[in-house]
Design an enzyme around this catalytic site. Sequence first.
Site, PDB file in Angstrom:
ATOM      1  N   ASN A 238      43.291  48.393  40.021  1.00 14.92           N
ATOM      2  CA  ASN A 238      44.394  48.500  40.627  1.00 14.92           C
ATOM      3  C   ASN A 238      45.812  48.791  39.760  1.00 14.92           C
ATOM      4  O   ASN A 238      46.531  49.602  39.890  1.00 14.92           O
ATOM      5  CB  ASN A 238      44.747  47.442  41.414  1.00 14.92           C
ATOM      6  CG  ASN A 238      43.741  47.262  42.501  1.00 14.92           C
ATOM      7  OD1 ASN A 238      43.876  47.960  43.608  1.00 14.92           O
ATOM      8  ND2 ASN A 238      42.836  46.277  42.228  1.00 14.92           N
TER       9      ASN A 238
ATOM     10  N   HIS B 149      44.614  45.106  28.954  1.00 13.31           N
ATOM     11  CA  HIS B 149      44.888  46.475  29.501  1.00 13.31           C
ATOM     12  C   HIS B 149      45.758  47.133  28.364  1.00 13.31           C
ATOM     13  O   HIS B 149      46.792  46.291  27.942  1.00 13.31           O
ATOM     14  CB  HIS B 149      45.581  46.555  30.826  1.00 13.31           C
ATOM     15  CG  HIS B 149      44.993  45.676  31.685  1.00 13.31           C
ATOM     16  ND1 HIS B 149      43.769  46.274  32.368  1.00 13.31           N
ATOM     17  CD2 HIS B 149      45.010  44.818  32.525  1.00 13.31           C
ATOM     18  CE1 HIS B 149      43.128  45.508  33.471  1.00 13.31           C
ATOM     19  NE2 HIS B 149      43.995  44.508  33.625  1.00 13.31           N
TER      20      HIS B 149
ATOM     21  N   ALA C 196      48.831  42.851  37.598  1.00 11.28           N
ATOM     22  CA  ALA C 196      48.183  42.551  36.127  1.00 11.28           C
ATOM     23  C   ALA C 196      48.717  43.417  35.002  1.00 11.28           C
ATOM     24  O   ALA C 196      48.310  43.213  33.928  1.00 11.28           O
ATOM     25  CB  ALA C 196      46.777  42.530  36.380  1.00 11.28           C
TER      26      ALA C 196
HETATM   27  N1  NDP Z   1      47.483  45.216  41.611  1.00 11.46           N
HETATM   28  C1  NDP Z   1      47.097  44.448  40.818  1.00 11.46           C
HETATM   29  O1  NDP Z   1      47.438  44.257  39.451  1.00 11.46           O
HETATM   30  C2  NDP Z   1      45.753  43.705  41.156  1.00 11.46           C
HETATM   31  C3  NDP Z   1      45.227  43.585  42.084  1.00 11.46           C
HETATM   32  N2  NDP Z   1      44.187  43.263  42.812  1.00 11.46           N
HETATM   33  C4  NDP Z   1      43.538  43.407  43.920  1.00 11.46           C
HETATM   34  O2  NDP Z   1      44.239  42.670  44.806  1.00 11.46           O
HETATM   35  C5  NDP Z   1      43.245  42.370  45.896  1.00 11.46           C
HETATM   36  C6  NDP Z   1      43.065  40.914  46.106  1.00 11.46           C
HETATM   37  O3  NDP Z   1      42.417  40.261  44.937  1.00 11.46           O
HETATM   38  P1  NDP Z   1      42.194  38.823  44.883  1.00 11.46           P
HETATM   39  O4  NDP Z   1      43.158  37.943  45.358  1.00 11.46           O
HETATM   40  O5  NDP Z   1      41.703  38.381  43.597  1.00 11.46           O
HETATM   41  O6  NDP Z   1      41.034  38.635  45.696  1.00 11.46           O
HETATM   42  P2  NDP Z   1      39.869  37.451  46.140  1.00 11.46           P
HETATM   43  O7  NDP Z   1      38.399  37.947  46.630  1.00 11.46           O
HETATM   44  O8  NDP Z   1      40.162  36.373  45.520  1.00 11.46           O
HETATM   45  O9  NDP Z   1      40.709  37.217  47.640  1.00 11.46           O
HETATM   46  C7  NDP Z   1      40.681  38.059  48.575  1.00 11.46           C
HETATM   47  C8  NDP Z   1      40.788  37.349  50.012  1.00 11.46           C
HETATM   48  O10 NDP Z   1      40.782  38.151  50.997  1.00 11.46           O
HETATM   49  C9  NDP Z   1      40.331  37.638  52.210  1.00 11.46           C
HETATM   50  N3  NDP Z   1      39.550  38.481  52.963  1.00 11.46           N
HETATM   51  C10 NDP Z   1      38.480  39.150  53.099  1.00 11.46           C
HETATM   52  N4  NDP Z   1      38.363  40.125  53.838  1.00 11.46           N
HETATM   53  C11 NDP Z   1      39.462  40.241  54.857  1.00 11.46           C
HETATM   54  C12 NDP Z   1      40.117  40.910  55.639  1.00 11.46           C
HETATM   55  N5  NDP Z   1      39.390  42.046  56.263  1.00 11.46           N
HETATM   56  N6  NDP Z   1      41.386  40.660  56.084  1.00 11.46           N
HETATM   57  C13 NDP Z   1      42.034  39.811  55.328  1.00 11.46           C
HETATM   58  N7  NDP Z   1      41.544  39.141  54.419  1.00 11.46           N
HETATM   59  C14 NDP Z   1      40.335  39.176  54.212  1.00 11.46           C
HETATM   60  C15 NDP Z   1      39.150  36.649  51.577  1.00 11.46           C
HETATM   61  O11 NDP Z   1      39.041  35.514  52.338  1.00 11.46           O
HETATM   62  P3  NDP Z   1      37.795  35.104  53.383  1.00 11.46           P
HETATM   63  O12 NDP Z   1      36.785  36.000  53.192  1.00 11.46           O
HETATM   64  O13 NDP Z   1      37.490  33.767  53.007  1.00 11.46           O
HETATM   65  O14 NDP Z   1      38.714  35.178  54.521  1.00 11.46           O
HETATM   66  C16 NDP Z   1      39.776  36.413  50.313  1.00 11.46           C
HETATM   67  O15 NDP Z   1      40.220  34.973  50.174  1.00 11.46           O
HETATM   68  C17 NDP Z   1      42.009  43.078  45.532  1.00 11.46           C
HETATM   69  O16 NDP Z   1      41.873  44.350  46.161  1.00 11.46           O
HETATM   70  C18 NDP Z   1      42.143  43.084  44.118  1.00 11.46           C
HETATM   71  O17 NDP Z   1      41.217  44.325  43.498  1.00 11.46           O
HETATM   72  C19 NDP Z   1      43.554  42.091  41.582  1.00 11.46           C
HETATM   73  C20 NDP Z   1      44.170  41.919  40.440  1.00 11.46           C
HETATM   74  C21 NDP Z   1      45.238  42.563  39.883  1.00 11.46           C
HETATM   75  O1  OAA Z   2      43.793  41.381  36.743  1.00  2.00           O
HETATM   76  C1  OAA Z   2      43.474  42.291  35.921  1.00  2.00           C
HETATM   77  O2  OAA Z   2      43.367  42.168  34.985  1.00  2.00           O
HETATM   78  C2  OAA Z   2      43.281  43.840  36.552  1.00  2.00           C
HETATM   79  C3  OAA Z   2      42.716  44.060  37.727  1.00  2.00           C
HETATM   80  O3  OAA Z   2      41.773  43.156  38.090  1.00  2.00           O
HETATM   81  C4  OAA Z   2      43.253  45.232  38.600  1.00  2.00           C
HETATM   82  O4  OAA Z   2      43.531  46.068  38.314  1.00  2.00           O
HETATM   83  O5  OAA Z   2      42.502  45.533  39.642  1.00  2.00           O
END
Ligand code: NDP
Ligand code: OAA
Length: 275
Positions: free
Chosen positions: A196, A226, A128
């Site tokens: 993140n 950000h 992001a």
């Molecule tokens: N690097 C970056 O810039 C960013 C990183 N992130 C991070 O990325 C990650 C994913 O974000 P996002 O897609 O928005 O999250 P969501 O909550 O939308 O999706 C996460 C998915 O993981 C599944 N899940 C839950 N528990 C588990 C498990 N134990 N094993 C496998 N799958 C599981 C859930 O599905 P279900 O429970 O239905 O099975 C859910 O659909 C987060 O940690 C978030 O903080 C987010 C934004 C930016």
């Molecule tokens: O999507 C964003 O703006 C950033 C975010 O959530 C993250 O860094 O985890």
Amino acid sequence: MKGEERMSKDLTVGIAGLGAIGLHLARALDAGVQGLRLAAVSARDLKKAQANIAGFKAPPMVVANTELAACDVVVEAAPAAAFEEIATAAIEAGRIFVPSSVGALLPRMHLVERAKQTGARIIVPTGALLGLDAVRAAAEGAVESVTIETRKPPRGLEGAPYLKQHAIDVGAVTSATRVFKGNAFDAAQGFPANVNVAAALALAGIGPERTMVEIWADPGVTRNTHTIRVEAAAARLTMTIENVPSEENPRTGKITPLSILACLRGLTSTLKVGS
Ligand SMILES: NC(=O)C1=CN([C@@H]2O[C@H](COP(=O)(O)OP(=O)(O)OC[C@H]3O[C@@H](n4cnc5c(N)ncnc54)[C@H](OP(=O)(O)O)[C@@H]3O)[C@@H](O)[C@H]2O)C=CC1
Ligand SMILES: O=C([O-])CC(=O)C(=O)O
């Protein structure tokens, strides 16, 4: 080159988690990306995962988190709590590991050491954020300071452990309020689902202890915003990205799965732009 030969060179991709990031990425891969083939996905709720991929042209296998490690590339797009299981399996198997929950990597840098032994690679996508190419370039020289200021609509910060520990109710915030100031390591611990981007910035630049973070709950913004500031010998950088929150998860900007897709394309593309 014949079609079969090309197919055999495709990298297989496994995705952990089918939420705001994982499902969008899975759909894009299913629509077709040269050199990559979606082979497996994992989730907590396997039935829901099966339903999510039912309409795919080539539905991937639904497997346990650890079984994704049979794929060439493992993308982690699950909650931070599942990071260790997914990362460890991929790294032990010597795969290319692409984390989304980058904050969860900071206290587990032993995984990077382990990857050196197994031949795995850990590729942190820009996610992001923006400008990590310039931050990496600047960090090849002397860097005085790196800061990131994150502003989110208050509901995008709800549930963060730091807020609970400090009894901060972002639901009651009526004007822009700074809820955290500290380094990227502590920010990632306190806001595992929110910053993140700060962890990725720290890894690109001068590390989690020296990278400074401010987090604002701001009712005046509709986008996850950000701003990075870097003071370096070679350049001064000030960059802002304003992310549209995704419908599935307002904490996550819509650009995140697109960034990971661009990162995956870079694994196989002939022309690669940016460092
Ligand atoms: N690097 C970056 O810039 C960013 C990183 N992130 C991070 O990325 C990650 C994913 O974000 P996002 O897609 O928005 O999250 P969501 O909550 O939308 O999706 C996460 C998915 O993981 C599944 N899940 C839950 N528990 C588990 C498990 N134990 N094993 C496998 N799958 C599981 C859930 O599905 P279900 O429970 O239905 O099975 C859910 O659909 C987060 O940690 C978030 O903080 C987010 C934004 C930016
Ligand atoms: O999507 C964003 O703006 C950033 C975010 O959530 C993250 O860094 O985890």
